[in-house]
Design a protein around this motif. Structure first.
Motif, PDB file in Angstrom:
ATOM      1  N   ALA A 356      -0.340   6.568 -12.328  1.00 21.17           N
ATOM      2  CA  ALA A 356      -1.207   7.540 -11.668  1.00 21.17           C
ATOM      3  C   ALA A 356      -1.667   7.041 -10.298  1.00 21.17           C
ATOM      4  O   ALA A 356      -1.750   7.816  -9.341  1.00 21.17           O
ATOM      5  N   VAL A 357      -1.974   5.748 -10.190  1.00 16.90           N
ATOM      6  CA  VAL A 357      -2.403   5.186  -8.909  1.00 16.90           C
ATOM      7  C   VAL A 357      -1.246   5.197  -7.916  1.00 16.90           C
ATOM      8  O   VAL A 357      -1.406   5.583  -6.743  1.00 16.90           O
ATOM      9  N   ARG A 358      -0.063   4.799  -8.360  1.00 16.80           N
ATOM     10  CA  ARG A 358       1.077   4.722  -7.451  1.00 16.80           C
ATOM     11  C   ARG A 358       1.528   6.096  -6.981  1.00 16.80           C
ATOM     12  O   ARG A 358       1.919   6.267  -5.822  1.00 16.80           O
ATOM     13  N   LEU A 359       1.462   7.090  -7.853  1.00 16.77           N
ATOM     14  CA  LEU A 359       1.919   8.437  -7.505  1.00 16.77           C
ATOM     15  C   LEU A 359       0.792   9.336  -7.010  1.00 16.77           C
ATOM     16  O   LEU A 359       1.042  10.513  -6.717  1.00 16.77           O
ATOM     17  N   ALA A 360      -0.421   8.787  -6.908  1.00 15.89           N
ATOM     18  CA  ALA A 360      -1.587   9.513  -6.381  1.00 15.89           C
ATOM     19  C   ALA A 360      -1.853  10.791  -7.170  1.00 15.89           C
ATOM     20  O   ALA A 360      -2.069  11.868  -6.602  1.00 15.89           O
TER      21      ALA A 360
END
Length: 403
Positions: A356-360
């Motif tokens: 979720a953090v990497r793909l915003a």
């Protein structure tokens, strides 16, 4: 209760909404009879325990009220119809007709098991429409109350067909449809395509070609399962618990990423085309899967896949497992119930957080991926959601940048 249209000659003609009237009388209780014209009476007789009488002419009604003898020996002008349930047919399109496309078939099974929405992206002729038409055959058989709800909405729109009793509705409006045609409206308000697809499938082909405000109107019913239509003199609420299946090309020409045909679109044209779908709308679509073009030899010589009935057996088991655990399908999990029933392993939650953090992703997008992972685990018969389940769910939200 009497309902019908009266002609100048005294004949009684059918009206819309007969089945909904019979359902309303049943909810009120009591033993009141519903007197309807031919056509409407047969429709209302689908409701269990309904007291439906078919009257052909105003003279028949008056004679009955005055307790006079019938005009004919067989009394066909005033006839009590026994409640009946039509035979459920299972002769729709079969998933075995779709060759190849293992990834899309898998996504279709997950969507059916968890009531998830699905977006398919691929070039023209890849099989997106074929797959969408077969989703209804993967869904569990309709319960009596579900069939009555779907039939009542169809009756209000004048689309009720006794031959399709017990079959999941399938609505596929053209991309030129207005927002009123999709969500309902008019004076008096009438149900739109999303309500006619209640308890069934709504297929939107060429998704970016729909009017922007028409697509944005889908956001509320996708979350709540109902739509409220407000006008100056009327306010109506219609059910809209449908499964959204959408399809689109990857670019304006349709051949971006095609193995043979070259794409003529510039990156700016591709961005503008995909940008017709807002981020909030894409956030509400659980599964986004690529449907690539297949080589001709695989289409002509490829083996047939599993039949719809075989896949439906797994879907039914997965749905029953979810209902026994939490009382609602996985799509409806939210808030505390999601935290309680997802039963994800710590390593799976850590993996999801990193993705979720990497793909915003937004919070809604993260929760939807977690619901999909719960469905994947249910299909596999696992009590807890593992890393593999989350990893597969993440793959279904990476086709478009907005998802």
């Amino acid at each position: 209760m009497f309902a019908g249209e009266l002609s100048l000659g005294g004949e009684l003609r059918p009206v819309r909404g007969a089945l909904a009237m019979a359902m309303a009388l049943g909810h009120e209780g009591g033993a009141r009879a519903l007197v309807l014209p031919p056509g409407s009476a047969e429709e209302a007789a689908q409701v269990p325990d309904a007291h439906v009488v078919r009257a052909r002419h105003l003279i028949d009604v008056v004679a009955r009220l005055r307790r006079e003898q019938p005009a004919t020996q067989d009394d066909s002008g005033w006839t009590r119809l026994e409640p009946r349930t039509a035979t459920v047919r299972d002769d729709g399109p079969d998933l075995a007709d779709v060759k190849g496309q293992a990834g899309a078939r898998r996504a279709l099974e997950i969507a059916a098991a968890g009531e998830h929405s699905l977006l398919m992206v691929g070039p023209p002729g890849a099989g997106k429409s074929m797959l969408a038409q077969r989703l209804g055959g993967l869904l569990p058989p309709m319960a009596t109350d579900e069939a009555l709800q779907a039939a009542a909405v169809a009756s209000l729109a004048g689309r009720f067909d006794p031959a399709r009793w017990g079959q999941r509705p399938y609505c596929a409006p053209h991309h030129s449809a207005s927002a009123v045609a999709l969500v309902g409206g008019g004076s008096p308000p009438r149900p739109g395509e999303i309500s006619l697809a209640h308890q069934g499938v709504l297929f939107l082909d060429e998704l970016p070609e729909f009017q922007r405000h028409a697509l944005e109107a889908l956001r509320e019913p996708l979350e709540t399962g109902q739509i409220r239509v407000s006008r100056a003199a009327h306010q109506s609420e219609f059910p809209a618990r449908f499964q959204l299946v959408a399809a689109m090309n990857p670019c304006p020409c349709g051949y971006r990423g095609h193995p043979v045909r070259a794409c003529r679109c510039t990156p700016d044209q591709v961005a503008r085309y995909q940008g017709r779908l807002s981020g909030p709308l894409l956030d509400r679509i659980d599964l986004q899967v690529e449907v690539p073009a297949l080589p001709s030899d695989e289409l002509l010589q490829g083996a047939r896949g599993e039949r719809s009935a075989e896949v439906r057996e797994r879907v039914v088991v997965a749905r029953e497992r979810a209902l026994q655990r939490q009382g609602v399908p996985n799509r409806a999990l939210s808030g505390g119930s999601l935290d309680k029933h997802v039963q994800a392993e710590p390593a799976a939650l850590k993996f999801l957080h990193a993705a979720a953090v990497r793909l915003a992703w937004s919070g809604r997008g993260t929760h939807r991926a977690l619901r999909v992972a719960r469905t994947i685990a249910d299909l596999a018969g696992r009590e807890c959601v593992g890393v593999a389940d989350v990893a597969e769910a993440v793959q279904y939200r990476r086709v478009l940048a907005g998802g």
